[in-house]
Design a protein around this motif. Structure first.
Motif, PDB file in Angstrom:
ATOM      1  N   CYS A  68       0.837  -1.196   0.000  1.00 54.52           N
ATOM      2  CA  CYS A  68       0.000   0.000   0.000  1.00 54.52           C
ATOM      3  C   CYS A  68       0.875   1.250   0.000  1.00 54.52           C
ATOM      4  CB  CYS A  68      -0.936   0.003   1.207  1.00 54.52           C
ATOM      5  SG  CYS A  68      -0.135  -0.209   2.798  1.00 54.52           S
ATOM      6  N   ASP A  69       0.252   2.395  -0.301  1.00 53.03           N
ATOM      7  CA  ASP A  69       0.954   3.666  -0.185  1.00 53.03           C
ATOM      8  C   ASP A  69       0.696   4.231   1.213  1.00 53.03           C
ATOM      9  OD1 ASP A  69      -1.556   4.986  -0.211  1.00 53.03           O
ATOM     10  OD2 ASP A  69      -1.430   5.408  -2.349  1.00 53.03           O
ATOM     11  N   ILE A  88      -0.223  -5.224  13.287  1.00 52.95           N
ATOM     12  CA  ILE A  88       0.878  -5.081  12.335  1.00 52.95           C
ATOM     13  C   ILE A  88       2.123  -5.677  12.962  1.00 52.95           C
ATOM     14  CG2 ILE A  88       2.396  -3.458  11.146  1.00 52.95           C
ATOM     15  CD1 ILE A  88      -0.042  -1.660  10.736  1.00 52.95           C
ATOM     16  N   ASP A  89       2.723  -6.597  12.237  1.00 52.65           N
ATOM     17  CA  ASP A  89       3.915  -7.284  12.705  1.00 52.65           C
ATOM     18  C   ASP A  89       5.173  -6.680  12.080  1.00 52.65           C
ATOM     19  OD1 ASP A  89       5.157  -9.419  14.183  1.00 52.65           O
ATOM     20  OD2 ASP A  89       5.478 -10.439  12.272  1.00 52.65           O
ATOM     21  N   GLN A  90       5.047  -6.234  10.816  1.00 49.86           N
ATOM     22  CA  GLN A  90       6.218  -5.723  10.114  1.00 49.86           C
ATOM     23  C   GLN A  90       5.787  -4.758   9.013  1.00 49.86           C
ATOM     24  OE1 GLN A  90       8.525  -8.896   8.428  1.00 49.86           O
ATOM     25  NE2 GLN A  90      10.214  -7.570   7.858  1.00 49.86           N
ATOM     26  N   ILE A  91       6.542  -3.672   8.876  1.00 47.01           N
ATOM     27  CA  ILE A  91       6.349  -2.707   7.798  1.00 47.01           C
ATOM     28  C   ILE A  91       7.691  -2.541   7.100  1.00 47.01           C
ATOM     29  CG2 ILE A  91       5.848  -0.300   7.200  1.00 47.01           C
ATOM     30  CD1 ILE A  91       3.957  -0.205   9.588  1.00 47.01           C
ATOM     31  N   GLU A  92       7.703  -2.739   5.793  1.00 47.49           N
ATOM     32  CA  GLU A  92       8.932  -2.578   5.014  1.00 47.49           C
ATOM     33  C   GLU A  92       8.707  -1.541   3.927  1.00 47.49           C
ATOM     34  OE1 GLU A  92      10.662  -6.129   3.436  1.00 47.49           O
ATOM     35  OE2 GLU A  92      10.275  -7.260   5.269  1.00 47.49           O
ATOM     36  N   ARG A  93       9.676  -0.674   3.766  1.00 46.85           N
ATOM     37  CA  ARG A  93       9.643   0.345   2.712  1.00 46.85           C
ATOM     38  C   ARG A  93      10.905   0.214   1.862  1.00 46.85           C
ATOM     39  NH1 ARG A  93       7.444   2.855   7.330  1.00 46.85           N
ATOM     40  NH2 ARG A  93       5.372   3.720   6.956  1.00 46.85           N
ATOM     41  N   PRO A  94      10.916  -0.757   0.942  1.00 54.20           N
ATOM     42  CA  PRO A  94      12.106  -0.971   0.114  1.00 54.20           C
ATOM     43  C   PRO A  94      12.410   0.256  -0.748  1.00 54.20           C
ATOM     44  CG  PRO A  94      10.516  -2.752  -0.173  1.00 54.20           C
ATOM     45  CD  PRO A  94       9.845  -1.683   0.627  1.00 54.20           C
ATOM     46  N   GLU A  95      13.681   0.579  -0.864  1.00 54.31           N
ATOM     47  CA  GLU A  95      14.088   1.743  -1.659  1.00 54.31           C
ATOM     48  C   GLU A  95      13.757   1.563  -3.134  1.00 54.31           C
ATOM     49  OE1 GLU A  95      18.089   3.020  -1.020  1.00 54.31           O
ATOM     50  OE2 GLU A  95      17.905   2.808   1.144  1.00 54.31           O
ATOM     51  N   ALA A  97      11.264   0.049  -4.469  1.00 58.18           N
ATOM     52  CA  ALA A  97       9.836  -0.088  -4.760  1.00 58.18           C
ATOM     53  C   ALA A  97       9.067   1.131  -4.273  1.00 58.18           C
ATOM     54  CB  ALA A  97       9.279  -1.335  -4.086  1.00 58.18           C
ATOM     55  N   GLU A  98       7.983   1.429  -4.988  1.00 58.87           N
ATOM     56  CA  GLU A  98       7.080   2.472  -4.523  1.00 58.87           C
ATOM     57  C   GLU A  98       6.126   1.837  -3.524  1.00 58.87           C
ATOM     58  OE1 GLU A  98       5.129   4.691  -7.595  1.00 58.87           O
ATOM     59  OE2 GLU A  98       6.866   4.533  -8.897  1.00 58.87           O
ATOM     60  N   GLY A  99       5.932   2.482  -2.404  1.00 59.33           N
ATOM     61  CA  GLY A  99       4.965   1.976  -1.440  1.00 59.33           C
ATOM     62  C   GLY A  99       5.582   1.193  -0.304  1.00 59.33           C
ATOM     63  N   THR A 100       4.698   0.543   0.423  1.00 60.45           N
ATOM     64  CA  THR A 100       5.048  -0.120   1.661  1.00 60.45           C
ATOM     65  C   THR A 100       4.465  -1.527   1.663  1.00 60.45           C
ATOM     66  OG1 THR A 100       4.963   1.999   2.809  1.00 60.45           O
ATOM     67  CG2 THR A 100       4.789   0.041   4.173  1.00 60.45           C
ATOM     68  N   ASN A 101       5.238  -2.487   2.158  1.00 64.45           N
ATOM     69  CA  ASN A 101       4.737  -3.829   2.345  1.00 64.45           C
ATOM     70  C   ASN A 101       4.413  -3.991   3.826  1.00 64.45           C
ATOM     71  OD1 ASN A 101       5.527  -6.913   3.119  1.00 64.45           O
ATOM     72  ND2 ASN A 101       4.465  -6.752   1.160  1.00 64.45           N
TER      73      ASN A 101
END
Length: 138
Positions: A68-69, A88-95, A97-101
């Motif tokens: 999601c954004d 929520i267990d984990q939030i990742e914002r890979p450089e 990729a656009e958005g957040t996993n």
């Protein structure tokens, strides 16, 4: 499972619960639910020049996974107050990729997990009540 799509709230939730049960019974790696591209707000599904970003959610064992954004993430976080069994267990914002996993731990029965999947898709991505969803992988 004998059907793989549904377009009203009760049928989607039933479908998602059945998919969770099938996933558990088969011991599959994960299950994937995708929204019909025609039901994504602001997207013309007939426009072949513009790739359609199809909202999806995956479930494996006791974890939901979705992309999601930032605005969608805020809506998802607000929704979690309705589902205390989900966090929520984990939030990742890979450089790259656009958005957040986002990974959400969810410990409940299949019906409640089906309700959460439906609400998470609808609220996070701003979908209408009659959006169509497909179980694309179990």
């Amino acid at each position: 499972m004998t059907r793989f799509d549904a377009a009203d709230t009760a049928e989607r939730r039933k479908l998602f619960a059945e998919a969770v049960l099938a996933h558990r019974n088969r011991g599959s790696q994960f299950l994937t639910i995708e929204v019909d591209p025609a039901d994504v707000p602001g997207v013309d599904a007939d426009d072949e020049d513009e790739p359609v970003a199809v909202p999806w959610i995956q479930f494996a064992e006791k974890t939901f996974n979705l992309d999601c954004d930032e605005a969608e993430l805020d809506r998802l976080k607000d929704l979690l107050s309705e589902f205390p069994e989900c966090r929520i267990d984990q939030i990742e914002r890979p450089e790259e990729a656009e958005g957040t996993n986002v990974r959400i731990t969810a410990r409940s029965d299949a019906n409640r997990l089906g309700q959460f999947a439906d609400r998470a898709l609808q609220v996070t991505y701003g979908l209408d009540d009659d959006y169509r969803a497909w179980v694309t992988q179990i």
